[in-house]
Motif scaffolding. Sequence first.
Motif, PDB file in Angstrom:
ATOM      1  N   ASP A  31       0.869  -1.182   0.000  1.00 26.05           N
ATOM      2  CA  ASP A  31       0.000   0.000   0.000  1.00 26.05           C
ATOM      3  C   ASP A  31       0.907   1.233   0.000  1.00 26.05           C
ATOM      4  OD1 ASP A  31       1.005   0.368   2.520  1.00 26.05           O
ATOM      5  OD2 ASP A  31      -0.719  -0.522   3.527  1.00 26.05           O
ATOM      6  N   LEU A  32       0.301   2.425   0.034  1.00 21.99           N
ATOM      7  CA  LEU A  32       1.094   3.651  -0.128  1.00 21.99           C
ATOM      8  C   LEU A  32       2.022   3.887   1.055  1.00 21.99           C
ATOM      9  CD1 LEU A  32      -1.400   6.064  -1.887  1.00 21.99           C
ATOM     10  CD2 LEU A  32       0.596   4.898  -2.828  1.00 21.99           C
ATOM     11  N   ALA A  33       1.790   3.187   2.170  1.00 26.44           N
ATOM     12  CA  ALA A  33       2.703   3.302   3.314  1.00 26.44           C
ATOM     13  C   ALA A  33       3.775   2.216   3.217  1.00 26.44           C
ATOM     14  CB  ALA A  33       1.914   3.146   4.609  1.00 26.44           C
ATOM     15  N   LEU A  34       3.876   1.588   2.050  1.00 29.12           N
ATOM     16  CA  LEU A  34       4.857   0.526   1.786  1.00 29.12           C
ATOM     17  C   LEU A  34       4.687  -0.656   2.737  1.00 29.12           C
ATOM     18  CD1 LEU A  34       8.091   2.520   0.864  1.00 29.12           C
ATOM     19  CD2 LEU A  34       6.192   1.773  -0.580  1.00 29.12           C
ATOM     20  N   GLN A  35       3.442  -0.857   3.195  1.00 26.27           N
ATOM     21  CA  GLN A  35       3.167  -2.043   4.020  1.00 26.27           C
ATOM     22  C   GLN A  35       2.726  -3.175   3.097  1.00 26.27           C
ATOM     23  OE1 GLN A  35       3.840  -2.148   7.245  1.00 26.27           O
ATOM     24  NE2 GLN A  35       4.579  -0.058   6.868  1.00 26.27           N
ATOM     25  N   GLU A  36       3.248  -4.400   3.334  1.00 22.31           N
ATOM     26  CA  GLU A  36       2.911  -5.520   2.436  1.00 22.31           C
ATOM     27  C   GLU A  36       1.468  -5.956   2.675  1.00 22.31           C
ATOM     28  OE1 GLU A  36       5.883  -8.537   2.828  1.00 22.31           O
ATOM     29  OE2 GLU A  36       7.476  -7.257   2.024  1.00 22.31           O
ATOM     30  N   THR A  37       0.712  -5.996   1.584  1.00 27.21           N
ATOM     31  CA  THR A  37      -0.683  -6.482   1.673  1.00 27.21           C
ATOM     32  C   THR A  37      -0.783  -7.679   0.730  1.00 27.21           C
ATOM     33  OG1 THR A  37      -1.305  -5.172  -0.221  1.00 27.21           O
ATOM     34  CG2 THR A  37      -1.480  -4.115   1.919  1.00 27.21           C
ATOM     35  N   GLY A  38      -1.781  -8.516   0.937  1.00 28.66           N
ATOM     36  CA  GLY A  38      -1.999  -9.601  -0.018  1.00 28.66           C
ATOM     37  C   GLY A  38      -0.949 -10.682   0.085  1.00 28.66           C
ATOM     38  N   GLU A  39      -0.960 -11.580  -0.947  1.00 30.50           N
ATOM     39  CA  GLU A  39      -0.122 -12.771  -0.850  1.00 30.50           C
ATOM     40  C   GLU A  39       1.118 -12.649  -1.704  1.00 30.50           C
ATOM     41  OE1 GLU A  39      -3.291 -15.022  -3.489  1.00 30.50           O
ATOM     42  OE2 GLU A  39      -1.488 -16.243  -3.219  1.00 30.50           O
ATOM     43  N   GLU A  40       2.086 -13.464  -1.374  1.00 29.12           N
ATOM     44  CA  GLU A  40       3.343 -13.500  -2.135  1.00 29.12           C
ATOM     45  C   GLU A  40       3.070 -14.237  -3.447  1.00 29.12           C
ATOM     46  OE1 GLU A  40       6.734 -15.885  -0.564  1.00 29.12           O
ATOM     47  OE2 GLU A  40       7.593 -13.891  -0.324  1.00 29.12           O
TER      48      GLU A  40
END
Lengths: 97, 87
Positions: A31-40
């Motif tokens: 996301d825009l805060a560079l937090q990983e979302t979703g799956e690899e």
Amino acid sequence: MKLARVTGTVVSTIKYDKYQGIKLLKVRHLDLALQETGEEMVALDAAQAGIGDIVLVNNDGGAAQMILEDKALVAGLTVCGVVDSFTCQGKTTHCHG
Amino acid sequence: MIIGRVVGTVVCSVKTQTLEGLKLMVVRRLVNGQEKELMIAGDGTRQAGIGDTVYMIGRLEAALQIDMSNPPPVDLTISGIVDPETL
């Protein structure tokens, strides 16, 4: 396209023949805060991206054919750029280092 | 492409004609290492075996990767097998 981070590489000898010679990366959407979302997920590398890079991923088969210049290639997720920085609502985020 | 582990195979004696000759595998989807739902995927590599960690492509590309000229009705195809020692 979406922002993603390269979380690893994939070594794969047995694969769809058109993927021979194309590096495979593990990526996760950000996301825009560079937090990983979703799956690899596994993506084709068309931008010489390395592990930890913030990249642009494209999830369209037609785009993959254009990016990798192969009309007969059938692909989905493709890393098509390494992001240096991005600006959103006046705030700039630098993605290197 | 999504990641999964092959856990079984599917045998259908009665099926769509274009599915003939295509191995159908039962795959446990792996989401960030967590085991999730079971899925059925066509084996594009034709070499996947039970226990292999694989990556799979979906949508139209799944069918085109099997056979671009005569695509079978599959919506998920095993594009490749991750080399075992590199897991």
